[in-house]
Scaffold this motif. Structure first.
Motif, mmCIF file in Angstrom:
data_model
loop_
_atom_site.group_PDB
_atom_site.id
_atom_site.type_symbol
_atom_site.label_atom_id
_atom_site.label_comp_id
_atom_site.label_asym_id
_atom_site.label_seq_id
_atom_site.Cartn_x
_atom_site.Cartn_y
_atom_site.Cartn_z
ATOM 1 N N LYS B 82 0.841 -1.200 0.000
ATOM 2 C CA LYS B 82 0.000 0.000 0.000
ATOM 3 C C LYS B 82 0.874 1.247 0.000
ATOM 4 N N LEU B 83 1.967 1.183 0.738
ATOM 5 C CA LEU B 83 2.835 2.345 0.846
ATOM 6 C C LEU B 83 3.449 2.680 -0.515
ATOM 7 N N PHE B 84 3.935 1.650 -1.199
ATOM 8 C CA PHE B 84 4.554 1.870 -2.509
ATOM 9 C C PHE B 84 3.558 2.452 -3.494
ATOM 10 N N THR B 85 2.376 1.838 -3.554
ATOM 11 C CA THR B 85 1.347 2.357 -4.440
ATOM 12 C C THR B 85 1.017 3.787 -4.048
ATOM 13 N N GLY B 86 1.015 4.045 -2.753
ATOM 14 C CA GLY B 86 0.753 5.391 -2.257
ATOM 15 C C GLY B 86 1.795 6.396 -2.729
ATOM 16 N N PHE B 87 3.058 5.992 -2.717
ATOM 17 C CA PHE B 87 4.127 6.885 -3.197
ATOM 18 C C PHE B 87 3.892 7.239 -4.661
ATOM 19 N N VAL B 88 3.622 6.206 -5.472
ATOM 20 C CA VAL B 88 3.448 6.415 -6.906
ATOM 21 C C VAL B 88 2.226 7.280 -7.174
ATOM 22 N N ALA B 89 1.151 7.022 -6.435
ATOM 23 C CA ALA B 89 -0.094 7.749 -6.670
ATOM 24 C C ALA B 89 -0.151 9.032 -5.861
ATOM 25 N N ASN B 90 0.933 9.350 -5.172
ATOM 26 C CA ASN B 90 0.998 10.546 -4.340
ATOM 27 C C ASN B 90 -0.099 10.560 -3.277
ATOM 28 N N SER B 91 -0.401 9.387 -2.727
ATOM 29 C CA SER B 91 -1.418 9.333 -1.680
ATOM 30 C C SER B 91 -0.877 8.618 -0.446
ATOM 31 N N ALA B 92 0.433 8.629 -0.290
ATOM 32 C CA ALA B 92 1.035 8.010 0.887
ATOM 33 C C ALA B 92 0.714 8.867 2.117
ATOM 34 N N PRO B 93 0.767 8.257 3.304
ATOM 35 C CA PRO B 93 0.450 9.021 4.517
ATOM 36 C C PRO B 93 1.515 10.084 4.797
ATOM 37 N N ASP B 94 1.138 11.117 5.562
ATOM 38 C CA ASP B 94 2.083 12.177 5.901
ATOM 39 C C ASP B 94 3.230 11.626 6.741
ATOM 40 N N VAL B 95 2.866 10.777 7.705
ATOM 41 C CA VAL B 95 3.862 10.160 8.579
ATOM 42 C C VAL B 95 3.558 8.671 8.646
ATOM 43 N N PHE B 96 4.589 7.828 8.639
ATOM 44 C CA PHE B 96 4.335 6.404 8.771
ATOM 45 C C PHE B 96 5.454 5.722 9.533
ATOM 46 N N VAL B 97 5.107 4.644 10.208
ATOM 47 C CA VAL B 97 6.106 3.837 10.903
ATOM 48 C C VAL B 97 6.972 3.187 9.841
ATOM 49 N N ASP B 98 8.273 3.338 9.997
ATOM 50 C CA ASP B 98 9.172 2.807 8.978
ATOM 51 C C ASP B 98 10.016 1.691 9.571
ATOM 52 N N HIS B 99 10.568 0.882 8.685
ATOM 53 C CA HIS B 99 11.355 -0.250 9.121
ATOM 54 C C HIS B 99 12.762 -0.123 8.554
ATOM 55 N N THR B 100 13.759 -0.571 9.323
ATOM 56 C CA THR B 100 15.138 -0.481 8.877
ATOM 57 C C THR B 100 15.371 -1.198 7.553
ATOM 58 N N SER B 101 14.552 -2.226 7.274
ATOM 59 C CA SER B 101 14.763 -2.980 6.045
ATOM 60 C C SER B 101 14.314 -2.180 4.825
ATOM 61 N N ARG B 102 13.524 -1.141 5.024
ATOM 62 C CA ARG B 102 12.900 -0.483 3.883
ATOM 63 C C ARG B 102 13.310 0.962 3.667
ATOM 64 N N TYR B 103 13.661 1.657 4.739
ATOM 65 C CA TYR B 103 13.724 3.109 4.587
ATOM 66 C C TYR B 103 14.884 3.561 3.705
ATOM 67 N N GLY B 104 15.933 2.712 3.596
ATOM 68 C CA GLY B 104 17.074 3.096 2.767
ATOM 69 C C GLY B 104 16.652 3.374 1.337
ATOM 70 N N GLU B 105 15.781 2.513 0.824
ATOM 71 C CA GLU B 105 15.318 2.691 -0.552
ATOM 72 C C GLU B 105 14.477 3.955 -0.689
ATOM 73 N N PHE B 106 13.619 4.198 0.302
ATOM 74 C CA PHE B 106 12.792 5.405 0.256
ATOM 75 C C PHE B 106 13.695 6.646 0.281
ATOM 76 N N ALA B 107 14.704 6.579 1.156
ATOM 77 C CA ALA B 107 15.602 7.727 1.293
ATOM 78 C C ALA B 107 16.336 7.979 -0.014
ATOM 79 N N SER B 108 16.828 6.897 -0.641
ATOM 80 C CA SER B 108 17.632 7.100 -1.843
ATOM 81 C C SER B 108 16.779 7.608 -2.994
ATOM 82 N N ARG B 109 15.474 7.360 -2.944
ATOM 83 C CA ARG B 109 14.596 7.894 -3.984
ATOM 84 C C ARG B 109 14.040 9.263 -3.618
ATOM 85 N N GLY B 110 14.435 9.752 -2.440
ATOM 86 C CA GLY B 110 13.964 11.070 -2.028
ATOM 87 C C GLY B 110 12.516 11.094 -1.606
#
Lengths: 313, 451, 315
Positions: B82-110
């Motif tokens: 849901k989060l990924f689809t949210g990023f693409v559709a610009n409907s991701a939540p303002d704040v979300f609980v993140d996991h160490t396994s995932r946030y690196g990719e989000f960070a590198s994509r800005g």
């Protein structure tokens, strides 16, 4: 009687009795035609033709939605032929379609014959078609629950028969057959009604004649019903293949492609690539290949339908 | 001549089409806005923590009436989809609980907002957090993306009644040893706790592995790329490491014989009838199975403490993970944090909420709820007291941290790709569709992502 | 009456005609066997619905204690209460829920709105185009028709990716427009379906109107359209069911709460239940609620719908 034969003949060719192909109509008629066709043409251009072009274009790019597409030539297609997941997804999809079509057609034929030869109560037909009115997602969730390995009712039944619990959605070998059969449950009533309507069109004196000759119900089915039903059967096949794309809904709310890649049907794989891995370019290449394959299948089907048409008329 | 003109026209047409195809699109991540009030959407996956955080949201709203927090919770698997689809559709939540396994990719994509400046401006003391947790949130670019709110490790839950019936003492369970060759006393206990439908134990003659009443050890999943609760506590004791760095590595070691031997041993438990087949994981969770008496032992994270302690009708004990070939135990330590979506129009308000989540006010509420261990050191005593009320011996978790036998979660870039490849490869191995040696090919695939 | 034109195409009418002929098999063991098969099929169709209702009224936390009981386990309305968001998080979690809820009224409204819009657009524009293809003469007609024919073969996923990007570029994500637009102006099926019917209407009918001086516009609205009320109803029902069931497209373009349709809401509710331990009774309460509007409609119009669906195949 004239209406009956008219209705019974499915037509796809564009030569209607009201048309004179040699004439292009009056100016007024042309203008009306243009106005009438305009909305559909707009819809076609914007939502079918344009995206098709764009899809083909994206298939030659690397594109993650956030940055402009980068042209990479045939890279995506090259990667595709080395991609084991893609191969597996195609296989799984074919398995799904095969199980779905076979089970659905056979069962629907059985139901249609029963409806035709045993009872014609609208009530019975209403019940049979009921699942079709319920959304895919609802049906998927319902069966996800009924087929649950631990406390689903199906496994309770199996338990009484002395069979160990079966993980219908959790077992790699069972996931696709399960999903295919769940969708059969939803669609079989609809298909049966189509076939039933086709059977009703068969003049009953044909059966009368068959009976006079002393033919059994079984024989009459194979000698009369089935051959005369061919055009409707062909149509049902088209509807089923198109309908097989609904597999996405079921997969998405139950197994999400798993376990492993066991239920990663091609539609789900494309969705996965585009929206979970941001590989829109590669996802487009996969859908182009899918499109080409389906177009080939559709051509064959069209031939089948044409063949069926001449058979009955 | 005619041909030339035709070619020219074709080229022109192609260029025109290409311009059309690409022209109208806008690229780049939406930069969002800095609105300081309004409604904030907040996503989390852990249902058990929902009441505590709902309390935090209410308290926060009482103190900041100009901000409303709307919490939505999704199960772990769907959460990331849901989060990924949210990023693409610009409907991701303002704040979300993140996991160490995932946030690196989000960070590198800005896609998520670095918070170094905000942390500095508001004078937040990052040393106030439990050791090792704050660093987990420094991304591959050296920037900080989150403030840790809790931390967790791995341990073994066991059914006390079953252990007593089998004559296995708590003392034995707390001093298990393991090696990939014969499984050590860990395997002995697993085998002994397994009972078939005729009441025959797994290590006794006449044991029927096709009709199991109780499995000695449960299974959560194949573990995918990290095996956090599944096998990481084993592989780490063999000296194996995930990759060529503690975090953000570029070469992976899934082809290492130590790794593959461990997986082969672990999978062997299924063949021996001591652990259920992978298909068991679809539908029922480990706590449910434990309650139903299907499992005697499971390895799980500390975030499930309240769930296991609350199971009705079963007496649960807690033991540390076994001692491996290295002579020490090992347990993965991880921490969650809240991150801010770059395209959020209300980043001002979002930061105020994030800051509150990591503050003592909110973490005290979380500590008292007794479902998870907050990362703020000042709340540790409250938390230990609340967790001790569960009756479980939480030293199984805390000792590993105190003794320094924990290791950090292996954060990677390209996590969606790594995940897709490794989940599929591990699932195939655990479902006996492929041999452990097939992981070498998977490793090659993963390595290729970083070349 | 207006319905007379549609009546000859109705399977019911055909049935009546052939019913007296005694086309049915004689009584005997074969017939008993056939009835047994029919009853089994009806049972297999109805049982899942029964199970859905049974589970929806059960206490989720107690389900595993009596997995095979035919009646609800510890009967309660708790599942409905938590699906509709009437229960507190604590109350919901005590019965196996997660505290998640479905804003049922809102999603229902969205679903109805979107489905009605899609159906209306498809039927109206489809009828216009079908008429132009079937009864009007204009240059390029067969070429355009062939193009439309190919659209029928395009797998939905193929156009949906670029269409999603189009909606994104147009800034239409999370609006009703995004859900409706791609289906609104044309769907190949609607055009073929109605064209087939229009082709079958005897030419003399329109010729009479033409001699009275009626132009193509008047002929379409005054003569053809009223004659087609039967097939149009059929088409409307089929497309409505289709639009109502649509999941993938609205999931992509409209997952935000204010425009969420029921199917998407249900998918999200499923995602919200605790991962390993699904809230089965909550999910069944949700599916029951989602299925109810269409099933109620069906209960009222079943005869019409059943006959319509039969007709759609033999166009």
């Amino acid at each position: 009687m004239a209406t009956t034969s008219r209705v019974a003949r499915p037509r796809l060719s564009s030569t209607g009795d009201a048309l004179r192909p040699d004439s292009n109509g009056s100016t007024r008629e042309r203008l009306t035609a243009l106005a009438f066709i305009a909305p559909a043409l707009l819809g076609f251009a914007v939502f079918y033709f344009w995206p098709t072009l764009r899809g083909v274009y994206f298939s030659f790019t690397e594109y993650d939605v956030f940055n402009a597409p980068v042209f990479v030539g045939l890279d995506n297609y090259r990667a595709l032929f080395a991609d084991a997941t893609f191969g597996n997804a195609m296989l799984v999809t074919v398995e799904y379609v095969a199980i779905n079509i076979i089970s659905q057609t056979v069962l629907a034929l059985l139901i249609a014959v029963l409806l035709h030869r045993v009872t014609r109560s609208v009530f019975v037909r209403s019940i049979v078609v009921m699942p079709y009115l319920v959304a895919n997602v609802v049906v998927a969730l319902l069966f996800y629950w009924m087929l649950d390995a631990q406390i689903g009712i199906t496994n309770q039944f199996l338990g009484w028969l002395g069979i160990e619990p079966v993980a219908f959605f959790g077992d790699q070998n069972l996931a696709i057959p399960t999903i295919a059969l769940v969708n059969t449950w939803r669609h079989v009533g609809y298909t049966a009604l189509l076939l039933f309507a086709g059977m009703v069109m068969i003049p009953h004196d044909v059966y009368e004649a068959g009976r006079v000759d002393g033919a059994s119900e079984w024989k009459m089915f194979w000698r009369i019903t089935l051959p005369l039903l061919r055009p409707v059967l062909a149509l049902v096949l088209v509807i089923t293949v198109v309908g097989s794309f609904q597999a996405f809904d079921t997969v998405a709310v139950t197994t999400a492609g798993g376990p492993g890649d066991a239920s990663r049907v091609i539609q789900y794989y494309i969705f996965d690539l585009a929206f979970q891995r941001l590989q829109f370019g590669y996802a487009s290449a996969v859908s182009v290949v899918l499109f080409v394959i389906l177009a080939a299948v559709a051509l064959v089907q069209l031939k089948l339908m044409r063949a069926g048409e001449s058979d009955v008329a | 001549m005619g041909t030339k003109r035709r070619i020219a026209r074709t080229v022109a047409a192609f260029t025109g089409v290409t311009v059309l195809l690409t022209g109208c699109a806008s690229y780049g991540v939406d930069p969002g806005g800095d609105e300081n009030s309004g409604e904030i959407t907040y996503w989390m996956w852990e249902a058990a923590q929902l009441p505590a955080y709902q309390q935090c949201a209410e308290d926060f709203h009482a103190a900041n009436p100009d901000i409303d927090v709307k919490i939505e919770q999704f199960g772990w698997d769907d959460y990331w989809n849901k989060l990924f689809t949210g990023f693409v559709a610009n409907s991701a939540p303002d704040v979300f609980v993140d996991h160490t396994s995932r946030y690196g990719e989000f960070a590198s994509r800005g896609l998520i907002e670095p918070i170094d400046d905000l942390v500095a401006a508001d004078g937040i003391d990052v040393d106030a957090y439990v050791q090792g947790t704050a660093e987990l949130w420094i991304g591959p670019d050296g920037k900080r993306y989150g403030l840790p709110k809790d931390f967790d490790t791995i341990g073994i839950y066991y059914n006390k009644t079953m252990a007593a019936d089998a004559g296995v003492t708590d003392e034995q369970l707390k001093n298990l040893t393991w090696n990939p060759a014969d499984g050590g006393t860990y395997e002995d206990v697993i085998a002994h706790l397994t009972v078939d439908q005729n009441g025959v134990r797994g290590d006794e003659p006449g044991f029927d592995k096709s009709r199991i009443q109780t499995y000695g050890l449960g299974i959560n999943s194949s573990g995918g790329p990290n095996g956090q609760t599944e096998w990481s506590y084993l592989t780490q004791t063999t000296g194996w490491t995930y990759m060529n760095a503690r975090a953000w590595g570029t070469e992976f070691n899934y082809d290492d014989p130590r790794f593959q031997e461990t997986i082969a041993w672990w999978r062997g438990l299924i063949e021996k009838g001591y652990m259920p087949p992978l298909s068991f994981t679809e539908g029922g969770s480990q706590d449910q199975q434990m309650q139903a008496g299907k499992y005697a032992m499971v390895t799980e994270g500390s975030w499930t403490l309240a769930t296991f302690a609350g199971l009705e009708g079963v007496d649960i004990g807690l033991a540390p993970t076994p001692i491996g070939p290295s002579g020490e135990r090992a347990a993965m330590q991880n921490s969650l944090a809240d991150t801010i979506f770059t395209s959020s129009p209300r980043k001002g308000a979002a930061w105020r909420w994030v800051k509150y989540l990591a503050s003592a006010q909110c973490q005290d509420v979380v500590a008292r709820s007794g479902v998870v261990m907050p990362a703020l050191q000042s709340t540790t005593e409250t938390s230990k007291a609340a967790l001790a009320e569960t009756g479980l011996d939480i030293t199984a978790y805390t000792d590993q941290i105190d003794n320094g036998t924990t290791f950090p979660f292996p954060a990677v870039l390209n996590s969606a790709e790594v995940n897709a490849t490794m989940v599929s490869a591990m699932d195939n191995v655990m479902a006996f569709q492929a041999d452990p040696s097939s992981l070498t090919a998977a490793n090659e695939k993963v390595d290729a992502l970083f070349r | 009456m207006a319905t007379t034109a549609a009546a000859p195409l109705d399977t019911e009418a055909l049935l009546d005609r052939s019913a007296g002929g005694g086309g049915r098999p004689r009584r005997g063991p074969g017939r008993i066997l056939a009835w047994v098969a029919l009853v089994l099929i009806m049972a297999a169709t109805l049982f899942p619905f029964l199970w859905m209702i049974r589970t929806a009224f059960s206490n989720g936390a107690a389900l595993s204690t009596q997995p095979a009981s035919l009646l609800p386990v510890e009967p309660t309305l708790g599942a409905f209460r938590r699906v509709l968001g009437l229960a507190s998080t604590e109350e919901a979690q005590a019965q196996g829920g997660s505290g998640a809820a479905i804003d049922f009224g809102r999603y229902l409204l969205n679903s109805v709105l979107v489905s009605v819009l899609i159906t209306a657009g498809q039927v109206f524009f489809g009828a216009l185009a079908a008429y132009a293809f079937a009864r009007l003469r204009w240059p390029g007609r067969d070429t355009v028709f062939f193009l439309f024919l190919t659209a029928l073969m395009v797998p939905p996923i193929f156009t949906q990716l670029p269409n999603f990007l189009l909606m994104r570029d147009l800034g239409l994500l999370n609006t009703y427009a995004a859900i409706v637009l791609p289906f609104f102006f044309m769907t190949p099926f609607a055009i073929f379906f109605l064209r087939q019917f229009f082709l079958g209407i005897p030419h003399e009918v329109e010729e009479a109107a033409r001699l009275d001086g009626a132009g193509p516009l008047r002929r379409f609205f005054g003569v053809i359209l009223p004659m087609a009320s039967g097939p149009i109803t059929t088409l409307a029902i089929l497309q409505y069911v289709q639009a109502w069931s649509e999941y993938f497209w609205p999931l992509l373009v409209a997952s935000e709460e204010n425009v969420r349709v029921l199917t998407v809401g249900l998918g999200i509710f499923r995602a919200q239940t605790p991962q390993g331990t699904p809230d089965w009774s909550g999910m069944m309460a949700g599916t029951l609620l989602a299925a109810l509007p269409v099933l109620l409609l069906f209960a009222v119009f079943s005869r019409k719908i059943v006959n319509s669906i039969g007709f759609s195949g033999v166009k």
